[in-house]
Design a protein around this motif. Sequence first.
Motif, PDB file in Angstrom:
ATOM      1  N   UNK A  32       0.851  -1.189   0.000  1.00 44.50           N
ATOM      2  CA  UNK A  32       0.000   0.000   0.000  1.00 44.50           C
ATOM      3  C   UNK A  32       0.890   1.243   0.000  1.00 44.50           C
ATOM      4  N   UNK A  33       0.425   2.277  -0.711  1.00 45.33           N
ATOM      5  CA  UNK A  33       1.133   3.560  -0.740  1.00 45.33           C
ATOM      6  C   UNK A  33       0.137   4.671  -0.368  1.00 45.33           C
ATOM      7  N   UNK A  34       0.618   5.879   0.012  1.00 41.84           N
ATOM      8  CA  UNK A  34      -0.286   6.939   0.469  1.00 41.84           C
ATOM      9  C   UNK A  34      -1.263   7.405  -0.611  1.00 41.84           C
ATOM     10  N   UNK A  35      -2.370   8.005  -0.158  1.00 32.98           N
ATOM     11  CA  UNK A  35      -3.356   8.555  -1.092  1.00 32.98           C
ATOM     12  C   UNK A  35      -2.758   9.703  -1.897  1.00 32.98           C
ATOM     13  N   UNK A  80      11.614   3.181 -13.051  1.00 35.87           N
ATOM     14  CA  UNK A  80      12.312   3.675 -11.859  1.00 35.87           C
ATOM     15  C   UNK A  80      13.425   4.649 -12.230  1.00 35.87           C
ATOM     16  N   UNK A  81      13.861   4.621 -13.490  1.00 38.25           N
ATOM     17  CA  UNK A  81      14.858   5.591 -13.937  1.00 38.25           C
ATOM     18  C   UNK A  81      14.355   7.020 -13.810  1.00 38.25           C
ATOM     19  N   UNK A  82      13.038   7.198 -13.822  1.00 40.10           N
ATOM     20  CA  UNK A  82      12.457   8.525 -13.610  1.00 40.10           C
ATOM     21  C   UNK A  82      12.774   9.068 -12.226  1.00 40.10           C
ATOM     22  N   UNK A  83      13.147   8.169 -11.308  1.00 38.68           N
ATOM     23  CA  UNK A  83      13.440   8.555  -9.925  1.00 38.68           C
ATOM     24  C   UNK A  83      14.916   8.315  -9.577  1.00 38.68           C
ATOM     25  N   UNK A 121       0.793   2.621 -10.469  1.00 38.31           N
ATOM     26  CA  UNK A 121       2.073   2.223 -11.060  1.00 38.31           C
ATOM     27  C   UNK A 121       3.198   3.190 -10.720  1.00 38.31           C
ATOM     28  N   UNK A 122       2.975   4.492 -10.906  1.00 35.18           N
ATOM     29  CA  UNK A 122       4.025   5.470 -10.618  1.00 35.18           C
ATOM     30  C   UNK A 122       4.376   5.480  -9.124  1.00 35.18           C
ATOM     31  N   UNK A 123       3.392   5.465  -8.208  1.00 37.39           N
ATOM     32  CA  UNK A 123       3.754   5.353  -6.790  1.00 37.39           C
ATOM     33  C   UNK A 123       4.530   4.074  -6.484  1.00 37.39           C
ATOM     34  N   UNK A 124       4.204   2.989  -7.182  1.00 38.18           N
ATOM     35  CA  UNK A 124       4.953   1.746  -6.986  1.00 38.18           C
ATOM     36  C   UNK A 124       6.396   1.909  -7.461  1.00 38.18           C
ATOM     37  N   UNK A 125       6.584   2.559  -8.608  1.00 39.06           N
ATOM     38  CA  UNK A 125       7.943   2.800  -9.114  1.00 39.06           C
ATOM     39  C   UNK A 125       8.722   3.666  -8.126  1.00 39.06           C
ATOM     40  N   UNK A 126       8.050   4.664  -7.555  1.00 37.26           N
ATOM     41  CA  UNK A 126       8.681   5.505  -6.543  1.00 37.26           C
ATOM     42  C   UNK A 126       9.078   4.675  -5.319  1.00 37.26           C
ATOM     43  N   UNK A 127       8.211   3.755  -4.910  1.00 44.97           N
ATOM     44  CA  UNK A 127       8.503   2.866  -3.771  1.00 44.97           C
ATOM     45  C   UNK A 127       9.727   1.995  -4.062  1.00 44.97           C
ATOM     46  N   UNK A 128       9.771   1.425  -5.254  1.00 48.35           N
ATOM     47  CA  UNK A 128      10.903   0.567  -5.629  1.00 48.35           C
ATOM     48  C   UNK A 128      12.191   1.371  -5.650  1.00 48.35           C
ATOM     49  N   UNK A 129      12.128   2.588  -6.213  1.00 51.76           N
ATOM     50  CA  UNK A 129      13.323   3.438  -6.274  1.00 51.76           C
ATOM     51  C   UNK A 129      13.829   3.771  -4.872  1.00 51.76           C
ATOM     52  N   UNK A 134       6.443  13.883  -8.272  1.00 48.53           N
ATOM     53  CA  UNK A 134       6.461  12.430  -8.475  1.00 48.53           C
ATOM     54  C   UNK A 134       5.534  12.036  -9.614  1.00 48.53           C
ATOM     55  N   UNK A 135       4.402  12.744  -9.747  1.00 46.70           N
ATOM     56  CA  UNK A 135       3.372  12.360 -10.708  1.00 46.70           C
ATOM     57  C   UNK A 135       3.466  13.100 -12.038  1.00 46.70           C
TER      58      UNK A 135
END
Length: 457
Positions: free
Chosen positions: A41-44, A329-332, A106-114, A50-51
């Motif tokens: 889970x990621x924040x609302x 994830x390269x975006x981050x 998807x983007x919050x997930x990529x941010x989490x992975x980064x 980030x977006x």
Amino acid sequence: MAKPGLPQGTRDFGPEVVRKRQYIFNTIRSVFELYGFQPLETPAMENLDTLMGKYGEEGDKLIFKILNNGLDNADKHEQARADFEKVLEGKNVKGLTERALKYDLTIPFARYVAMNHGQLTFPFKRYQIQPVWRADRPQRGRYREFYQCDADVVGSNSLLNEVELANIYKDVFDQLGLTGFELCINSRKILAALAEYCGGAEKMTDITIAIDKLDKIGLDKVKAELAQRGLNDDQINTIEKYLGISGSNEEKLQRIGVLLGHLETGKKGIEELDFVNRQCAGASGGSLVIDFTLARGLNYYTGIIFEAKAPATVKIGSIGGGGRYDDLTGLFGVPNIPGVGISFGVDRIYDVLEELNLFPEGVYTGTQVLFFNLGAEESKTAFTTMQDLRKQGVRCELYHEPAKMNKQFNYAEKKNIGFAVIIGSQEIQNNSAVVKNLKTGTQETVALADLSNKLFI
């Protein structure tokens, strides 16, 4: 006093609707778990930077921005108004807004992975079931607040991931009884080759945005939009020829090979589609369709893309989608972590199941047994018995006050409760209860010790 209301594009869900939605969530979640995916889970809200810039020109317009706190300060009003004008012009003003509601998972997930890649075990397979928000025009099947159910694999280039994701779609829809769906696939590599063939990679975004509207606006308007975006007649004719490719999956691959197979990017895309098509043959039950009109206008996709479509009898369109995003994830600042994922559109799936009457009867049931309240002593015995049944997993409740039998039967009927248990003074003496099946109308007297065995629930 103003009447209470809801923001446009949002909904309340009553108990019956929530149970139906939970049925869909639980079905999807169980399949995700079967395939080895872990919950996340990621924040609302996310930081605005980030977006922004991750969803293409159209998507960025639909991001809900959140105003910063402190705007009630009178000294800041003039600056706030000036900043707000800049926001209306599409500019990012840090003094006014720095956060936004998440547009997808998807983007919050990529941010989490980064942020956590040093602690993750790759390939990392996660699923996520949470609401997202889009400032879209509300209409049937399109809401401003809605749930997504995502499954993603990061840290692997293997096309076996795409094969598994295709089969996850099939397993979920089979379990929901949703026959007649189509899972369409294409490759962004093929679209990139088409752009290259039409003059250069810089035309990719113009082409995909226009093609992505084909179902909504038709071929003639797509051609007109391509012309507006600066493509010449020869290029538009090539795209029309591309969009006209038809036949079986194998025939389509052969024909696209003639058109774009001489380009290295096109050849690679064709090979990837061929692999997934062959691996899914049979397992997907014929539901997998190679569709070169599929574009999915999100900039981060780089390989295979998916779109699940509802049965043709239901006019609702896409009920899921996704694809490969080899450098998200390269975006981050964390390059070279490949990924691929899919999403289920739960709100649309709900509408489809409702229209086709596919929800099982048991999904409506909350309370399974109602204990009647016949007075203080009787309700005391009923409560003790009810607690024993609850420990055994039987969902039950005691009517809240002594009342006429008809009133209690009426309550049970309105709540779709299957059984009534009646304990009066005589039953207390005999350590028994009257069990009535409210569906069939049959009833019998049962010893309290045998109650759970006699309730056919």
